[in-house]
Design a protein around this motif. Structure first.
Motif, short mmCIF file in Angstrom:
data_model
loop_
_atom_site.label_atom_id
_atom_site.label_comp_id
_atom_site.label_asym_id
_atom_site.label_seq_id
_atom_site.Cartn_x
_atom_site.Cartn_y
_atom_site.Cartn_z
N ALA A 111 0.86 -1.19 0.00
CA ALA A 111 0.00 0.00 0.00
C ALA A 111 0.89 1.23 0.00
N ILE A 112 0.80 2.02 -1.06
CA ILE A 112 1.68 3.17 -1.24
C ILE A 112 0.83 4.43 -1.30
N ALA A 113 1.05 5.33 -0.35
CA ALA A 113 0.21 6.53 -0.20
C ALA A 113 1.01 7.79 -0.47
N PRO A 114 0.34 8.87 -0.90
CA PRO A 114 1.01 10.14 -1.16
C PRO A 114 1.08 11.00 0.10
N TRP A 115 1.63 12.20 -0.05
CA TRP A 115 1.85 13.06 1.11
C TRP A 115 0.67 13.97 1.43
N ASN A 116 -0.27 14.17 0.53
CA ASN A 116 -1.28 15.20 0.80
C ASN A 116 -2.34 14.78 1.80
N GLY A 117 -2.73 13.50 1.81
CA GLY A 117 -3.71 13.00 2.78
C GLY A 117 -3.21 11.69 3.35
N PRO A 118 -2.12 11.72 4.11
CA PRO A 118 -1.40 10.48 4.42
C PRO A 118 -2.18 9.46 5.24
N LEU A 119 -3.00 9.88 6.18
CA LEU A 119 -3.70 8.92 7.01
C LEU A 119 -4.87 8.29 6.27
N MET A 120 -5.80 9.11 5.78
CA MET A 120 -7.00 8.56 5.17
C MET A 120 -6.71 7.84 3.86
N THR A 121 -5.73 8.33 3.12
CA THR A 121 -5.40 7.64 1.87
C THR A 121 -4.85 6.25 2.15
N MET A 122 -3.98 6.15 3.16
CA MET A 122 -3.44 4.84 3.50
C MET A 122 -4.53 3.93 4.06
N ALA B 253 -8.17 -4.08 2.76
CA ALA B 253 -7.23 -5.19 2.66
C ALA B 253 -7.31 -6.08 3.89
N LEU B 254 -7.34 -5.47 5.08
CA LEU B 254 -7.45 -6.25 6.31
C LEU B 254 -8.80 -6.97 6.37
N ALA B 255 -9.85 -6.28 5.99
CA ALA B 255 -11.17 -6.90 6.01
C ALA B 255 -11.23 -8.13 5.11
N ALA B 256 -10.51 -8.06 3.99
CA ALA B 256 -10.50 -9.18 3.04
C ALA B 256 -9.66 -10.35 3.54
N GLY B 257 -8.75 -10.08 4.50
CA GLY B 257 -7.87 -11.14 5.00
C GLY B 257 -6.45 -11.06 4.47
N CYS B 258 -6.10 -9.93 3.83
CA CYS B 258 -4.75 -9.74 3.31
C CYS B 258 -3.81 -9.28 4.42
N THR B 259 -2.51 -9.39 4.16
CA THR B 259 -1.50 -8.76 4.98
C THR B 259 -0.90 -7.61 4.18
N ILE C 67 7.53 -2.77 -5.36
CA ILE C 67 6.51 -3.14 -6.34
C ILE C 67 6.97 -4.28 -7.24
N SER C 68 8.29 -4.47 -7.35
CA SER C 68 8.79 -5.56 -8.19
C SER C 68 9.10 -6.83 -7.39
N HIS C 69 8.91 -6.79 -6.08
CA HIS C 69 9.25 -7.93 -5.23
C HIS C 69 8.29 -9.10 -5.52
N PRO C 70 8.80 -10.29 -5.74
CA PRO C 70 7.92 -11.43 -6.05
C PRO C 70 7.01 -11.83 -4.89
N LYS D 173 -0.14 -7.81 -4.73
CA LYS D 173 -0.95 -6.70 -5.22
C LYS D 173 -0.35 -5.39 -4.76
N VAL D 174 -0.44 -4.38 -5.63
CA VAL D 174 -0.02 -3.02 -5.30
C VAL D 174 -1.24 -2.12 -5.33
N SER D 175 -1.42 -1.35 -4.27
CA SER D 175 -2.46 -0.32 -4.23
C SER D 175 -1.75 1.02 -4.10
N PHE D 176 -1.93 1.89 -5.08
CA PHE D 176 -1.14 3.12 -5.17
C PHE D 176 -2.04 4.33 -5.36
N THR D 177 -1.72 5.40 -4.66
CA THR D 177 -2.31 6.71 -4.93
C THR D 177 -1.17 7.68 -5.16
N GLY D 178 -1.25 8.44 -6.25
CA GLY D 178 -0.19 9.38 -6.57
C GLY D 178 -0.32 9.90 -7.99
#
Length: 495
Positions: free
Chosen positions: A160-171, A178-184, A228-231, A235-240
């Motif tokens: 999960a990659i978040a930008p600087w403008n809304g760091p808490l809510m965006t993340m 992701a947590l609700a779905a059962g992801c780490t 993002i390239s790590h095997p 999944k990558v979730s990105f805002t930016g």
């Protein structure tokens, strides 16, 4: 009153990283040095994660997903932990508010209490998890006449990659579903705004989340590229920015990793001819200057009927000029600085570019005369703008908007759609039917009548180069799930 180190939040472990459910020493002695944009002074430093730290975080998240309890817990069990994180985060609301103001200059009148949205989004997705149809029993029409169970399972380890403008809510718009779905999750905040993630890690620790389910990597962009390239990342979730999104998409595509992205915008507010010019400025000026215009859904183009162009410009210019700009710690200040020096230079470049291409400045256009320190830009309104100009096509990400005239509603829709972006938009009219008709004509993912609504209990995302997928609402959990179809002679006993 000037911001100082005392305005920074207190962190329990400011010299460590949160990896594998523990506070650990970083692999190097490198630091992220945080600069207050209101006075250009360093006020805090935290460890900068290295490639080695990233590898440890991914390994911890991988172990937690492959072997740990989190994906195997019931949705109700995960929901209870998420609510516990939200409750622990709520205790840190004052620290979260301080972090936002100190790092990017968000005025206290906006930052104060805004952290309440963090526990809210965790609580919302806890509820989604409890009611979500993770299993759906269907009758197969295949030749074997079996029943089908359509199962939705967590996609795996999420970066999960978040930008600087809304760091808490965006993340949290990524972490919560992701947590609700059962992801780490491995969280990579922007290097300019890491403090919220340290506070989130404290809340995760207090709530007793299983080890490795959530990991924090405050780092520069080199680590992001390796992440993002790590095997081990599924999944990558990105805002930016759109440029960064295109790069991430190409890297993910090369190894078939999943991704969702919320990217740039160049949204248009269309003013219809029934809307009172006297109302436009007071309604729209606070929106285009909120957070110094550093908002992806900012209405940076304002389309007005040509016959009433001057009246709308006068209303908007008057209201923008009246916006109180200054030290974000002072009560009553609505607009602080832009977040960093390079951002100030970027915004000023676009202001200069607008002038050079023939647009006129109706108000603003430079640094406020009484603010000679800090990264301040005046609220700026351009007129004489053609939609083909640079300032009408490229995302400025500052307190700058451009008025563009139109001759018919059909032309207004054409101008609004003549953009590489399609994130947001608005229409100003007293007629709801006309508003809805216009909304259906605009190729954008988010639209509001007479204002700018933002609600993560409903889906949010963009068309075209503004992104892929949606965040928010039940739809926001779908990208964190894989679909499996199981055929059986009869339904299992629990269905």
């Amino acid at each position: 009153m000037t911001a100082s180190a005392t305005d920074a939040p207190t962190l329990a472990h400011p010299d460590k990283l949160f990896i594998g459910g523990r506070w650990v020493r970083p692999a190097s002695d490198r630091k992220l040095r945080l600069v207050n944009p209101a006075n250009e002074e360093q006020f805090f430093e935290v460890p900068e994660a290295s490639i080695g730290d990233m590898q440890a975080a991914v390994a911890a998240a991988r172990q937690a997903f492959d072997k740990g309890p989190w994906p195997r817990m019931t949705p109700a069990e995960r929901a209870a932990k998420m609510r516990a994180i939200g409750a622990a985060l709520a205790k840190r609301s004052e620290a979260l508010d301080k972090a936002w103001t100190a790092q990017i200059g968000t005025p206290v009148m906006i930052a104060k209490g805004s952290s309440a949205g963090g526990p809210g989004i965790l609580d919302y997705y806890a509820g989604v998890a409890e009611s979500y149809a993770f299993e759906d029993l269907r009758q197969s029409n295949g030749y074997m006449s079996k029943v089908a169970i359509v199962v939705k399972e967590p996609v795996g380890v999420v970066a999960a990659i978040a930008p600087w403008n809304g760091p808490l809510m965006t993340m949290l718009s990524k972490v919560a579903p992701a947590l609700a779905a059962g992801c780490t999750v491995v969280c990579k905040p922007a290097p300019e705004t890491p403090l919220e993630m340290f506070l989130l890690a404290e809340a995760v620790e207090e709530a007793g989340l299983p080890d490795g389910v959530l990991n924090i990597l405050p780092a520069e962009r080199e680590v992001s590229d390796q992440l993002i390239s790590h095997p081990g990342i599924d999944k990558v979730s990105f805002t930016g920015s759109t440029a960064a999104g295109l790069h991430i998409a190409s890297v993910c595509a090369s190894r078939m990793a999943r991704y969702t992205m919320e990217l740039g915008g160049k949204s248009a507010a269309i003013v219809l001819d029934d809307f009172d010019p006297a109302k436009l400025g007071p309604m729209l000026a606070p929106l285009v200057t909120m957070m110094s215009g550093q908002v992806c859904i900012n209405n940076s183009r304002v389309l007005v009927p040509r016959a009433r162009h001057d009246d709308y410009v006068e209303s908007l210019a008057t209201s923008m000029a009246a916006i109180k700009v200054g030290n974000p710690l002072e009560e009553g200040v609505y607009m602080g600085p832009v977040a960093m020096k390079r951002q100030m230079e970027r915004v000023q470049y676009y202001i200069d570019k607008g002038r050079s291409e023939g647009a006129q400045v109706a108000t603003g256009g430079g640094r406020p005369a009484d603010l000679n320190q800090g990264y301040f830009i005046e609220p700026t309104l351009f007129t004489g703008v053609d939609n083909g100009m640079t300032i009408a096509q490229e995302e400025i990400f500052g307190p700058v908007t451009a008025v563009i005239p139109y001759d018919s509603e059909e032309q207004a829709a054409e101008i609004a759609n003549a953009s590489d972006f399609g994130l947001s938009g608005a229409v100003y009219t007293e007629d709801t039917d006309r508003a809805y008709a216009m909304a259906r004509h605009i190729r954008t993912g988010h639209y509001t009548q007479n204002g700018r609504e933002f609600d993560l209990t409903n889906p949010f995302g963009g068309f075209k180069k503004s992104g892929v997928g949606r965040e928010g609402g039940p739809e926001g959990m779908d990208p964190y799930l894989e679909i499996k179809t199981v055929f059986l002679p009869q339904a299992p006993s629990h269905l």
